[in-house]
Design a protein around this motif. Structure first.
Motif, PDB file in Angstrom:
ATOM      1  N   GLY A  69      45.141  10.559  38.798  1.00  0.00           N
ATOM      2  CA  GLY A  69      46.302   9.989  39.476  1.00  0.00           C
ATOM      3  C   GLY A  69      46.251   8.486  39.631  1.00  0.00           C
ATOM      4  O   GLY A  69      47.273   7.831  39.772  1.00  0.00           O
ATOM      5  N   SER A  70      45.024   7.935  39.624  1.00  0.00           N
ATOM      6  CA  SER A  70      44.896   6.488  39.799  1.00  0.00           C
ATOM      7  C   SER A  70      44.956   5.732  38.488  1.00  0.00           C
ATOM      8  O   SER A  70      44.953   4.495  38.475  1.00  0.00           O
ATOM      9  CB  SER A  70      43.561   6.171  40.491  1.00  0.00           C
ATOM     10  N   ASN A  71      45.000   6.454  37.360  1.00  0.00           N
ATOM     11  CA  ASN A  71      45.054   5.808  36.043  1.00  0.00           C
ATOM     12  C   ASN A  71      46.502   5.658  35.552  1.00  0.00           C
ATOM     13  O   ASN A  71      47.392   6.361  35.979  1.00  0.00           O
ATOM     14  CB  ASN A  71      44.253   6.593  35.017  1.00  0.00           C
ATOM     15  N   THR A 105      38.150  15.522  42.518  1.00  0.00           N
ATOM     16  CA  THR A 105      37.799  14.162  42.056  1.00  0.00           C
ATOM     17  C   THR A 105      38.484  13.838  40.739  1.00  0.00           C
ATOM     18  O   THR A 105      38.980  12.724  40.535  1.00  0.00           O
ATOM     19  CB  THR A 105      36.259  14.062  41.896  1.00  0.00           C
ATOM     20  N   THR A 112      42.116  13.090  41.413  1.00  0.00           N
ATOM     21  CA  THR A 112      42.271  11.772  42.029  1.00  0.00           C
ATOM     22  C   THR A 112      42.123  10.669  41.001  1.00  0.00           C
ATOM     23  O   THR A 112      42.886   9.695  40.981  1.00  0.00           O
ATOM     24  CB  THR A 112      41.232  11.585  43.147  1.00  0.00           C
ATOM     25  N   SER A 113      41.129  10.840  40.109  1.00  0.00           N
ATOM     26  CA  SER A 113      40.903   9.839  39.064  1.00  0.00           C
ATOM     27  C   SER A 113      42.085   9.770  38.111  1.00  0.00           C
ATOM     28  O   SER A 113      42.526   8.691  37.686  1.00  0.00           O
ATOM     29  CB  SER A 113      39.629  10.148  38.299  1.00  0.00           C
TER      30      SER A 113
END
Length: 379
Positions: free
Chosen positions: A377-379, A371, A374-375
């Motif tokens: 990578g999305s920032n 998690t 993923t977080s």
């Protein structure tokens, strides 16, 4: 749903005598050396807390907790408590005092009481609905007694007092955690209002999800913005292979039926007031057993049927990997606390620490790491 990687609390359960549904009692009712060894086994195994149970014939739980606290270092103590037998202000002082002497390790498990016969052994003649009404009032007073800045007075249906000044408060500002057990509509209503963690016995996933929804709905109806955590209880039966695990499970069932644990079972039946339980939780376990022996991934119910479901009596059977995955299935539907105890109580606690708890915690850590990636990578 429980968020990926969320910490899950593991609770064990101790007694003051070596006994179970599969073995006759060994030693005195209060065996101080065994109690110490049992508690330390849980601490060494990595459990977060241990539950100390309650009935009209068991040793006093607060004194057992004090004994254990003096002989362990970090293990949390979940003391079962029935509202109504002492005043809530006295209970507040008792638990707050114990909390200080244990370094903030105390939690209270509220048991309103599901059987009229058992309640009357301690002089309680209220019916079930009245008991839950009293518990609602009791827990409100308990919270106020732990948090009030000055004198408080109360005039309710069950309790009345004037100018009570809380002289001792819990060690931590957030107070003492309240756990709450039950499976009836009244339990959902009162526990949903007051509990930090609501405790259920191990039913199939679908039925457990329904109960979680009921608890959350009750919490929302009480005006809470954050629902209670959810605890579920099991009796894991582990072995290195599936075949050996099932062989062991059937051996446990045969031993229960043989009567070797007769004294323990008679005590359990004494606790529920006879062979037919009045409490909703036991009836639900027996209903699940009537539907079939095996549910979902590993939930096995014949042990509940054989014992009369006088407590958390459903098993999870398999290798440590299988049982860990089964526990994760419950975590995935919203369970935040796992209470486990074995039919071979002390040795099973050791095995859970070696083979089961690390697997669950490892997978939760992996989920948390995924998690976080993923977080990121999305920032």
């Amino acid at each position: 749903m429980t968020s990926p990687g969320r910490d899950v609390e593991f609770i064990g359960m101790i007694g003051t005598q070596d006994a179970s549904e599969t073995r006759p009692p060994q030693g005195p009712l209060i065996d101080t050396e065994y109690t110490t060894r049992f508690a330390r086994a849980h601490e060494d195994a990595g459990f977060d807390r241990i539950l100390i149970g309650y009935s009209s014939s068991r040793p006093d739980g607060t004194q057992v907790a004090a004994h254990v606290a003096a002989r362990t270092e970090r293990l949390g103590l979940l003391v079962a408590h029935r509202p109504g037998f002492i005043s809530p202000t006295l209970a507040a002082r008792s638990f707050a005092t114990l909390d200080h002497f244990t370094g903030g390790r105390v939690a209270v498990h509220t048991i309103t009481g599901g059987n009229d016969t058992e309640q009357r052994r301690d002089g309680d003649y209220l019916d079930k609905d009245e008991r839950y009404d009293r518990t609602d009032e009791y827990l409100e007073i308990l919270r106020r007694s732990w948090s009030a800045d000055g004198p408080i007075s109360h005039q309710g249906r069950h309790y009345r007092f004037e100018d009570y000044t809380p002289g001792v408060r819990p060690l931590r500002p957030e107070g003492i955690p309240l756990y709450f057990g039950g499976s009836s509509e009244a339990a959902y209503r009162v526990g949903g209002k007051h509990a930090d963690t609501f405790a259920l016995w191990g039913e199939p996933l679908a039925e457990t999800a329904e109960q979680i929804a009921s608890v959350r709905a009750a919490a929302e109806a009480a005006g809470r913005t954050t629902p209670p955590g959810i605890s579920v209880s099991f009796r894991p039966v582990l072995a290195p292979t599936e075949e050996l695990a099932w062989e062991r499970a059937h051996g446990i069932l045969d031993t229960i039926k043989s009567g070797r644990g007769k004294a323990f079972l008679e005590q359990a039946r004494h606790h529920i007031g006879g062979t037919e339980p009045q409490n909703t939780g036991s009836r639900r376990l027996l209903a699940a057993a009537a539907k079939g022996d095996l549910h979902d991934r590993a939930l096995w119910t014949p042990t509940a049927a054989a014992t009369g479901a006088g407590g958390n009596t459903t098993a999870l059977v398999g290798t440590p990997d299988t049982v860990a995955q089964a526990l994760l299935d419950y975590i995935d539907i919203g369970v935040t606390t796992i209470l486990i105890r074995g039919y071979d109580p002390l040795d099973d606690a050791v095995d859970y620490g070696r083979h089961l708890l690390p697997l669950v915690r490892q997978e939760l850590a992996h989920r948390a790491a995924r998690t976080a990636l993923t977080s990121a990578g999305s920032n």
